[in-house]
Enzyme design. Structure first.
Site, PDB file in Angstrom:
ATOM      1  N   GLU A 115       0.845  -1.211   0.000  1.00 38.02           N
ATOM      2  CA  GLU A 115       0.000   0.000   0.000  1.00 38.02           C
ATOM      3  C   GLU A 115       0.873   1.252   0.000  1.00 38.02           C
ATOM      4  O   GLU A 115       2.072   1.171   0.323  1.00 38.02           O
ATOM      5  CB  GLU A 115      -0.908  -0.003   1.232  1.00 38.02           C
ATOM      6  CG  GLU A 115      -1.880  -1.170   1.242  1.00 38.02           C
ATOM      7  CD  GLU A 115      -2.893  -1.107   2.368  1.00 38.02           C
ATOM      8  OE1 GLU A 115      -3.833  -1.906   2.343  1.00 38.02           O
ATOM      9  OE2 GLU A 115      -2.745  -0.251   3.280  1.00 38.02           O
TER      10      GLU A 115
ATOM     11  N   GLU B 263       9.684  -7.677  -2.873  1.00 35.01           N
ATOM     12  CA  GLU B 263       9.550  -8.964  -2.166  1.00 35.01           C
ATOM     13  C   GLU B 263      10.525  -9.103  -1.009  1.00 35.01           C
ATOM     14  O   GLU B 263      11.158 -10.135  -0.814  1.00 35.01           O
ATOM     15  CB  GLU B 263       9.661 -10.134  -3.148  1.00 35.01           C
ATOM     16  CG  GLU B 263       8.457 -10.173  -4.076  1.00 35.01           C
ATOM     17  CD  GLU B 263       8.161 -11.558  -4.591  1.00 35.01           C
ATOM     18  OE1 GLU B 263       8.363 -12.545  -3.862  1.00 35.01           O
ATOM     19  OE2 GLU B 263       7.710 -11.637  -5.737  1.00 35.01           O
TER      20      GLU B 263
ATOM     21  N   SER C  42      16.668  -5.755   0.917  1.00 35.49           N
ATOM     22  CA  SER C  42      17.879  -6.366   1.481  1.00 35.49           C
ATOM     23  C   SER C  42      17.915  -6.196   2.994  1.00 35.49           C
ATOM     24  O   SER C  42      18.373  -7.083   3.732  1.00 35.49           O
ATOM     25  CB  SER C  42      19.127  -5.729   0.858  1.00 35.49           C
ATOM     26  OG  SER C  42      19.257  -6.113  -0.496  1.00 35.49           O
TER      27      SER C  42
END
Length: 384
Positions: free
Chosen positions: A128, A364, A367
């Site tokens: 979001e 996703e 790091s």
């Protein structure tokens, strides 16, 4: 990918996807990047090969196989065109995988065959505007009235949303419950009150579709609730744990492509009367690049193997994602360096790979998030 770590069936898959990537994905990549255009032609090509259903049981129209097979497909696709691999991974490892793993039998029979065959495309809507890494703080709400859920809120940076047949959407039934209030829903293309706005102007991965999705009293029937109410956040985290393996494979593909471009250029470009590949400085750079790609590939395939064998894999998946994403940014930069000034212009493939690589340390799980996950596991493992 070195053949030694693959069995015969896996090598056949690798050769199949590599040939497709060289024949179809690579030749179109530059123009699609310039036009910021999703390619249905690329998608249909991947569907024809069965890539859109890898890892899905043939009983639901899938191609079968495990995470090693998905990783091979992701690497070779990314080697041809990283944007095409983004489309495939969001469809397969995120959207379709969530429905496949957490849907009931009726939902799987109804939703999966179209997606696995590639007739339909899946999307996955978690991020979001106000929360990326802090996924538990999502603001999109689901309110239940007369057996129907109504969604309100917005999602951003959603891959495939404008081309998706089905989209997994995470929303909270009760914000006061934090992550325990989050549930997962399937929303279909054209749902009332759902608005999809394309997001253009990305640095890289420009030929993948990225969108803002807005929900205004969007109705979702009860039979499109995935799993149980309040378990959506857990589902999302489990999906991300496994999808990191496939993102790592994508990074390996980008690194491999950059390495190949650098080696090819170094053998052709001449300075001081000989190809630059004969200069030790360039040889050392190529050696480091090849070593880094190999290390990332090995870590990725080990994580995939652990997952396929039902062994603990979460730490290894985060390590592979961290190692591979940082590697592909570094190797793409080194490939550009080998090209010198020629690599800085759009005519050069490494210019695009350099831009495409950069997002892999962000999406996703950044790091920094991977380091948090790894550190927690290490501290738990070595308690004094």
């Amino acid at each position: 990918m070195t053949n030694q770590i693959l069995n015969e069936e896996e090598r056949m898959l690798q050769n199949l996807v590599r040939d497709f990537a060289d024949r179809e994905l690579k030749p179109r990549a530059r123009q699609l990047d310039e036009e910021e255009r999703f390619s249905m032609e690329n998608w249909e090509g991947m569907a024809r090969l069965g890539l859109t259903g890898i890892g899905i049981d043939p009983a639901y129209g899938g191609s079968g196989g495990g995470y090693r097979q998905v990783a091979i497909a992701a690497e070779e696709t990314a080697r041809g065109d990283p944007s095409a691999s983004v489309t495939l991974i969001a469809h397969l490892s995120l959207g379709t995988s969530t429905m496949y793993r957490f849907g009931n039998e009726e939902q799987k029979q109804r939703l999966i065959p179209s997606l696995a065959s590639g007739k339909g495309i899946a999307a996955w809507a978690l991020t979001e505007p106000g929360g990326g890494s802090d996924a538990a703080a999502l603001q999109t709400t689901a309110t239940k009235r007369d057996g129907t859920y109504f969604l309100n809120g917005s999602k951003t940076f959603i891959t495939n949303a404008e081309v998706a047949e089905s989209m997994v959407v995470f929303a909270t039934l009760d914000r006061s419950q934090g992550y325990r209030g989050i549930s997962a829903f399937v929303v279909h293309q054209g749902a009332p009150g759902m608005q999809i706005n394309p997001q253009h102007g990305k640095l890289g991965m420009r030929a993948s579709s990225t969108n803002e999705v807005i929900f205004q009293d969007t109705p979702v029937s009860a039979d499109n609730l995935l799993g149980e109410e309040g378990r959506g956040f857990r589902y999302a985290m489990e999906i991300l744990d496994t999808s990191r393996i496939i993102i790592a494979a994508q990074c390996v593909g980008i690194g491999q492509a950059a390495l190949e471009e650098a080696v090819r250029y170094a053998q052709q470009r001449q300075t001081f009367g000989k190809p630059i590949a004969q200069h030790q400085a360039i040889q050392f750079m190529l050696a480091d690049m090849a070593t880094d790609v190999h290390a990332a590939r090995t870590a990725t395939m080990q994580a995939a193997t652990l997952k396929d064998e039902g062994l603990p894999f979460i730490n290894e998946a985060s390590m592979a994602k961290l190692l591979a994403s940082e590697m592909c940014v570094k190797v793409a930069s080194q490939a550009l360096q080998v090209h010198g000034g020629a690599g800085y212009f759009k005519d050069s493939t490494v210019e695009r790979l350099f831009r495409d690589a950069r997002v892999t340390t962000i999406y996703e799980g950044t790091s920094e998030v991977q380091r948090l996950v790894i550190a927690r596991q290490v501290l738990e493992q070595y308690q004094i």
